[in-house]
Design a protein around this motif. Structure first.
Motif, PDB file in Angstrom:
ATOM      1  N   UNK A  93      -1.521  16.405   7.507  1.00 41.93           N
ATOM      2  CA  UNK A  93      -1.106  15.019   7.723  1.00 41.93           C
ATOM      3  C   UNK A  93      -1.383  14.496   9.135  1.00 41.93           C
ATOM      4  N   UNK A  94      -1.173  15.331  10.139  1.00 41.15           N
ATOM      5  CA  UNK A  94      -1.436  14.887  11.508  1.00 41.15           C
ATOM      6  C   UNK A  94      -2.899  14.500  11.690  1.00 41.15           C
ATOM      7  N   UNK A  95      -3.797  15.232  11.061  1.00 39.80           N
ATOM      8  CA  UNK A  95      -5.221  14.903  11.155  1.00 39.80           C
ATOM      9  C   UNK A  95      -5.504  13.545  10.529  1.00 39.80           C
ATOM     10  N   UNK A  96      -4.915  13.285   9.353  1.00 31.42           N
ATOM     11  CA  UNK A  96      -5.107  11.989   8.711  1.00 31.42           C
ATOM     12  C   UNK A  96      -4.608  10.859   9.607  1.00 31.42           C
ATOM     13  N   UNK A  97      -3.407  11.036  10.152  1.00 30.82           N
ATOM     14  CA  UNK A  97      -2.821   9.977  10.970  1.00 30.82           C
ATOM     15  C   UNK A  97      -3.684   9.678  12.185  1.00 30.82           C
ATOM     16  N   UNK A  98      -4.090  10.717  12.902  1.00 26.94           N
ATOM     17  CA  UNK A  98      -4.844  10.493  14.129  1.00 26.94           C
ATOM     18  C   UNK A  98      -6.286  10.070  13.849  1.00 26.94           C
ATOM     19  N   UNK A  99      -6.855  10.483  12.722  1.00 23.56           N
ATOM     20  CA  UNK A  99      -8.192   9.998  12.361  1.00 23.56           C
ATOM     21  C   UNK A  99      -8.149   8.497  12.099  1.00 23.56           C
ATOM     22  N   UNK A 100      -7.079   8.023  11.469  1.00 26.14           N
ATOM     23  CA  UNK A 100      -6.926   6.593  11.268  1.00 26.14           C
ATOM     24  C   UNK A 100      -6.721   5.853  12.576  1.00 26.14           C
ATOM     25  N   UNK A 101      -5.907   6.416  13.454  1.00 22.94           N
ATOM     26  CA  UNK A 101      -5.700   5.809  14.772  1.00 22.94           C
ATOM     27  C   UNK A 101      -7.018   5.767  15.537  1.00 22.94           C
ATOM     28  N   UNK A 102      -7.789   6.847  15.447  1.00 25.60           N
ATOM     29  CA  UNK A 102      -9.092   6.888  16.116  1.00 25.60           C
ATOM     30  C   UNK A 102     -10.006   5.771  15.625  1.00 25.60           C
ATOM     31  N   UNK A 103     -10.085   5.577  14.310  1.00 27.42           N
ATOM     32  CA  UNK A 103     -10.938   4.522  13.755  1.00 27.42           C
ATOM     33  C   UNK A 103     -10.466   3.143  14.186  1.00 27.42           C
ATOM     34  N   UNK A 143       0.836  -1.207   0.000  1.00 25.67           N
ATOM     35  CA  UNK A 143       0.000   0.000   0.000  1.00 25.67           C
ATOM     36  C   UNK A 143       0.863   1.246   0.000  1.00 25.67           C
ATOM     37  N   UNK A 144       1.900   1.247   0.826  1.00 23.87           N
ATOM     38  CA  UNK A 144       2.785   2.409   0.903  1.00 23.87           C
ATOM     39  C   UNK A 144       3.427   2.703  -0.446  1.00 23.87           C
ATOM     40  N   UNK A 145       3.777   1.651  -1.174  1.00 26.38           N
ATOM     41  CA  UNK A 145       4.413   1.838  -2.482  1.00 26.38           C
ATOM     42  C   UNK A 145       3.415   2.313  -3.531  1.00 26.38           C
ATOM     43  N   UNK A 146       2.140   1.976  -3.364  1.00 24.62           N
ATOM     44  CA  UNK A 146       1.140   2.276  -4.390  1.00 24.62           C
ATOM     45  C   UNK A 146       0.469   3.632  -4.205  1.00 24.62           C
ATOM     46  N   UNK A 147       0.435   4.144  -2.979  1.00 21.55           N
ATOM     47  CA  UNK A 147      -0.322   5.363  -2.704  1.00 21.55           C
ATOM     48  C   UNK A 147       0.559   6.604  -2.757  1.00 21.55           C
ATOM     49  N   UNK A 148       0.006   7.740  -3.227  1.00 21.54           N
ATOM     50  CA  UNK A 148       0.755   8.998  -3.166  1.00 21.54           C
ATOM     51  C   UNK A 148       1.093   9.340  -1.719  1.00 21.54           C
ATOM     52  N   UNK A 149       2.238   9.933  -1.501  1.00 19.92           N
ATOM     53  CA  UNK A 149       2.709  10.190  -0.133  1.00 19.92           C
ATOM     54  C   UNK A 149       1.739  11.052   0.666  1.00 19.92           C
ATOM     55  N   UNK A 150       1.090  12.010   0.012  1.00 13.72           N
ATOM     56  CA  UNK A 150       0.214  12.955   0.714  1.00 13.72           C
ATOM     57  C   UNK A 150      -1.190  12.408   0.922  1.00 13.72           C
ATOM     58  N   UNK A 151      -1.528  11.287   0.278  1.00 13.14           N
ATOM     59  CA  UNK A 151      -2.833  10.663   0.441  1.00 13.14           C
ATOM     60  C   UNK A 151      -3.063  10.366   1.925  1.00 13.14           C
ATOM     61  N   UNK A 152      -4.275  10.684   2.420  1.00 10.24           N
ATOM     62  CA  UNK A 152      -4.552  10.516   3.842  1.00 10.24           C
ATOM     63  C   UNK A 152      -4.441   9.083   4.313  1.00 10.24           C
ATOM     64  N   UNK A 153      -4.846   8.120   3.482  1.00  7.09           N
ATOM     65  CA  UNK A 153      -4.709   6.708   3.852  1.00  7.09           C
ATOM     66  C   UNK A 153      -3.230   6.329   3.909  1.00  7.09           C
ATOM     67  N   UNK A 154      -2.434   6.874   2.989  1.00  5.03           N
ATOM     68  CA  UNK A 154      -0.997   6.595   3.002  1.00  5.03           C
ATOM     69  C   UNK A 154      -0.351   7.111   4.280  1.00  5.03           C
ATOM     70  N   UNK A 155      -0.798   8.285   4.748  1.00  7.43           N
ATOM     71  CA  UNK A 155      -0.242   8.848   5.976  1.00  7.43           C
ATOM     72  C   UNK A 155      -0.496   7.901   7.145  1.00  7.43           C
ATOM     73  N   UNK A 156      -1.748   7.455   7.287  1.00  8.06           N
ATOM     74  CA  UNK A 156      -2.041   6.518   8.369  1.00  8.06           C
ATOM     75  C   UNK A 156      -1.317   5.202   8.160  1.00  8.06           C
ATOM     76  N   UNK A 157      -1.261   4.718   6.928  1.00  7.66           N
ATOM     77  CA  UNK A 157      -0.627   3.433   6.644  1.00  7.66           C
ATOM     78  C   UNK A 157       0.826   3.421   7.096  1.00  7.66           C
ATOM     79  N   UNK A 158       1.531   4.539   6.916  1.00  5.58           N
ATOM     80  CA  UNK A 158       2.925   4.598   7.367  1.00  5.58           C
ATOM     81  C   UNK A 158       3.016   4.425   8.872  1.00  5.58           C
ATOM     82  N   UNK A 159       2.093   5.041   9.592  1.00  6.74           N
ATOM     83  CA  UNK A 159       2.068   4.910  11.051  1.00  6.74           C
ATOM     84  C   UNK A 159       1.804   3.458  11.441  1.00  6.74           C
ATOM     85  N   UNK A 160       0.791   2.868  10.827  1.00  4.37           N
ATOM     86  CA  UNK A 160       0.394   1.522  11.208  1.00  4.37           C
ATOM     87  C   UNK A 160       1.429   0.484  10.785  1.00  4.37           C
TER      88      UNK A 160
END
Length: 231
Positions: A105-115, A24-41
């Motif tokens: 980006x911080x919002x994307x990351x924490x929204x994913x963590x929240x979910x 997923x990390x390789x396929x998604x644009x870096x700024x994509x919100x799912x990519x941001x959370x994916x890097x964290x996870x």
């Protein structure tokens, strides 16, 4: 089984979960919100794998099962969105706003963590208990160890993605928007929800309603976290 029938792909190893997240990390644009959370996870899952290999969990099988049932919830949401199906309500805001230029980006990351913590973790505990034929109390130690790791990584996320000190003022909207959310409180709530769902397992209609309301409530919080902010 609460919502488990909707999970179409099972993971067998932590390495398999890591491989899917790396893809997923390789396929998604870096700024994509799912990519941001994916890097964290991905970092969390890699760390769990390292600790399992180092013998840091008292019951490796239980810890692995919990980690895999947990990861499956996220990856199922990704698959649902990619296939044009509706992901759980807790994940919808992240997929809806993933390319919004006004969300940081911080919002994307924490929204994913929240979910993932607010909804998926409770259901993952129930899934793991069913897989292992055990009670939630038997997973509590590993739940806490994984939770401690998540807390450490949440701190790193905030350090890496928060605006610099010159921008982070008391009046900055992101300070108010995200400052009230706590991973520790979300973990505690997830454990309580898991115990409630387990207690309701012989009342499937009630358990399903409980899970749906949890999903909706976490989704509502995620939508607030992704409120577009001015630069």
């Amino acid at each position: 089984m609460v919502q488990s029938a909707r999970l179409t792909r099972r993971l067998d190893t932590v390495d398999e979960a890591v491989d899917r997240m790396r893809a997923l990390a390789a396929a998604l644009p870096e700024r994509d919100g799912v990519a941001v959370f994916n890097r964290v996870y991905l970092a969390v899952t890699e760390a769990v794998g390292h600790r399992l290999a180092a013998g840091r969990f008292a019951d490796p099988r239980a810890a692995t099962t919990l980690d895999l049932r947990f990861a499956e919830r996220y990856l199922h949401a990704v698959d649902a969105a990619a296939e044009g199906r509706r992901p759980p309500a807790c994940w919808r805001p992240l997929f809806q706003f993933r390319r919004h230029p006004g969300v940081r980006p911080l919002q994307f990351a924490l929204a994913g963590v929240n979910a993932h913590i607010g909804h998926d973790l409770a259901l993952a505990v129930v899934d793991a208990c069913r897989t292992l034929a055990c009670e939630p109390a038997e997973l509590e130690g590993d739940f806490e160890r994984v939770g401690d790791l998540l807390t450490t990584l949440e701190e790193r996320v905030r350090e890496d993605l928060m605006p610099g000190p010159d921008l982070l003022q008391v009046a900055d909207p992101i300070t108010h928007l995200l400052g009230a959310w706590s991973l520790e409180r979300a973990r505690d709530a997830a454990w309580s929800a898991a115990r409630a769902l387990w207690a309701l397992r012989r009342l499937p209609d009630v358990a399903e309603e409980f899970a749906q309301r949890l999903d909706a409530a976490v989704g509502f919080a995620g939508r607030m976290m992704l409120t577009p902010l001015p630069d």
